[in-house]
Design a protein around this motif. Structure first.
Motif, mmCIF file in Angstrom:
data_model
loop_
_atom_site.group_PDB
_atom_site.id
_atom_site.type_symbol
_atom_site.label_atom_id
_atom_site.label_comp_id
_atom_site.label_asym_id
_atom_site.label_seq_id
_atom_site.Cartn_x
_atom_site.Cartn_y
_atom_site.Cartn_z
ATOM 1 N N UNK A 183 13.830 5.026 6.016
ATOM 2 C CA UNK A 183 14.102 4.932 7.298
ATOM 3 C C UNK A 183 12.687 4.995 7.601
ATOM 4 N N UNK A 184 12.251 6.039 6.833
ATOM 5 C CA UNK A 184 10.799 7.066 6.894
ATOM 6 C C UNK A 184 9.157 6.033 6.528
ATOM 7 N N UNK A 185 9.854 5.461 5.608
ATOM 8 C CA UNK A 185 8.971 4.384 5.407
ATOM 9 C C UNK A 185 8.459 3.361 6.438
ATOM 10 N N UNK A 201 1.230 -0.649 0.273
ATOM 11 C CA UNK A 201 -0.280 -0.287 -0.169
ATOM 12 C C UNK A 201 1.083 0.735 -0.040
ATOM 13 N N UNK A 202 2.245 1.257 0.509
ATOM 14 C CA UNK A 202 3.252 2.403 0.959
ATOM 15 C C UNK A 202 3.140 2.620 -0.837
ATOM 16 N N UNK A 203 3.390 2.279 -1.617
ATOM 17 C CA UNK A 203 3.362 2.571 -2.813
ATOM 18 C C UNK A 203 2.824 2.808 -3.492
ATOM 19 N N UNK A 204 1.217 2.028 -3.761
ATOM 20 C CA UNK A 204 0.251 1.991 -4.085
ATOM 21 C C UNK A 204 -0.320 2.927 -4.205
ATOM 22 N N UNK A 205 -0.345 3.408 -3.022
ATOM 23 C CA UNK A 205 -1.526 4.845 -2.751
ATOM 24 C C UNK A 205 -0.259 5.980 -2.789
ATOM 25 N N UNK A 206 -0.748 7.222 -3.468
ATOM 26 C CA UNK A 206 -0.610 8.687 -3.737
ATOM 27 C C UNK A 206 0.064 8.847 -2.065
ATOM 28 N N UNK A 207 -0.854 9.351 -1.421
ATOM 29 C CA UNK A 207 -1.009 9.588 -0.220
ATOM 30 C C UNK A 207 0.378 9.036 0.851
ATOM 31 N N UNK A 208 -0.106 7.712 0.736
ATOM 32 C CA UNK A 208 1.222 6.715 0.930
ATOM 33 C C UNK A 208 2.586 7.224 0.993
ATOM 34 N N UNK A 268 5.066 19.336 -10.794
ATOM 35 C CA UNK A 268 4.308 18.729 -11.668
ATOM 36 C C UNK A 268 4.597 17.536 -11.363
ATOM 37 N N UNK A 269 3.456 16.758 -10.963
ATOM 38 C CA UNK A 269 3.538 15.285 -10.196
ATOM 39 C C UNK A 269 2.501 14.312 -10.552
ATOM 40 N N UNK A 270 3.375 13.557 -11.036
ATOM 41 C CA UNK A 270 1.983 11.929 -11.572
ATOM 42 C C UNK A 270 2.223 10.979 -10.801
ATOM 43 N N UNK A 271 1.038 9.575 -10.542
ATOM 44 C CA UNK A 271 1.372 8.679 -9.469
ATOM 45 C C UNK A 271 0.195 7.903 -10.232
ATOM 46 N N UNK A 272 1.467 6.769 -11.293
ATOM 47 C CA UNK A 272 0.653 6.107 -11.948
ATOM 48 C C UNK A 272 0.969 4.370 -11.872
ATOM 49 N N UNK A 273 0.729 3.777 -10.885
ATOM 50 C CA UNK A 273 1.515 2.477 -10.006
ATOM 51 C C UNK A 273 0.401 1.626 -10.827
ATOM 52 N N UNK A 274 1.321 1.468 -11.893
ATOM 53 C CA UNK A 274 0.373 -0.527 -12.930
ATOM 54 C C UNK A 274 1.751 -0.720 -13.553
ATOM 55 N N UNK A 278 8.566 9.082 0.839
ATOM 56 C CA UNK A 278 9.342 9.580 -0.580
ATOM 57 C C UNK A 278 9.668 10.836 -0.188
ATOM 58 N N UNK A 279 8.818 12.102 -0.012
ATOM 59 C CA UNK A 279 9.035 12.941 -0.107
ATOM 60 C C UNK A 279 10.241 13.495 0.723
ATOM 61 N N UNK A 280 10.906 14.013 0.291
ATOM 62 C CA UNK A 280 12.139 14.058 1.688
ATOM 63 C C UNK A 280 13.191 15.530 1.388
ATOM 64 N N UNK A 281 12.137 16.396 0.538
ATOM 65 C CA UNK A 281 12.401 17.956 0.820
ATOM 66 C C UNK A 281 11.071 18.906 0.617
ATOM 67 N N UNK A 282 10.899 18.941 2.226
ATOM 68 C CA UNK A 282 9.649 19.680 2.291
ATOM 69 C C UNK A 282 9.463 20.541 2.320
ATOM 70 N N UNK A 283 10.794 21.839 1.675
ATOM 71 C CA UNK A 283 10.634 22.961 1.218
ATOM 72 C C UNK A 283 10.733 23.641 0.156
ATOM 73 N N UNK A 284 10.544 22.170 -0.979
ATOM 74 C CA UNK A 284 10.598 22.130 -2.240
ATOM 75 C C UNK A 284 9.687 22.421 -3.138
#
Length: 156
Positions: free
Chosen positions: A142-144, A26-33, A48-54, A38-44
């Motif tokens: 580690x964040x995962x 689920x932590x790869x499949x669900x975009x919010x999870x 553009x963002x696309x998440x199409x897990x298949x 995986x978001x390592x730069x909160x100040x950036x």
């Protein structure tokens, strides 16, 4: 400049993830999870963002850092075997300069009430530092682990 001897490398990161492989998946499949760990730069700034897990799908992100440089990551899912294996290839760029190209295999195996995760990356570094890439990948996992623990605590 990356030396020829450092350009090509293979590295493995192993973690014991809380919960079964279906929970880890689920932590790869669900975009919010996925973004939570995986978001390592909160100040950036995300441009553009696309998440199409298949299988055949694409993840893509383009972000501006605090200095104004544009970082992009373009990932193609080559094979997904739920909840056991994730196989993808990805490239990274800084502005118009290619930084790296990689082939990644993630194996998720049940281990009691947990999941053994083995991440193997075959990396070609065109610019930048392989040690920094390895360290950043480990930090992400580690964040995962922390995000998976939080999610299980909410369920209990």
């Amino acid at each position: 400049m990356t030396s020829l001897s450092d350009r090509h490398s293979t590295f493995t990161v192993e973690r014991i993830l809380p919960g079964r492989p279906t929970h880890a998946w689920r932590f790869w499949a669900d975009p919010a999870l996925k973004q939570a760990w995986s978001g390592c730069h909160p100040d950036w700034t995300m441009l553009e963002e696309v998440h199409d897990f298949h299988t055949g799908g694409r993840d893509f992100s383009r972000m501006r850092d605090t200095e104004g440089a544009i970082h992009s990551m373009d990932m193609r899912y080559l094979d997904l075997l739920q909840p056991q294996r994730i196989l993808y290839a990805y490239t990274m760029h800084l502005d118009a300069t290619p930084l790296s190209a990689s082939l990644v295999t993630i194996d998720l195996t049940p281990k009691s009430d947990a999941t053994s995760m083995v991440y193997t990356e075959q990396l070609t570094m065109l610019a930048g530092d392989t040690a920094q890439r390895r360290a950043g990948t480990g930090d992400g996992f580690d964040r995962l682990v922390l995000e998976m623990e939080r999610a299980l605590a909410v369920l209990q």
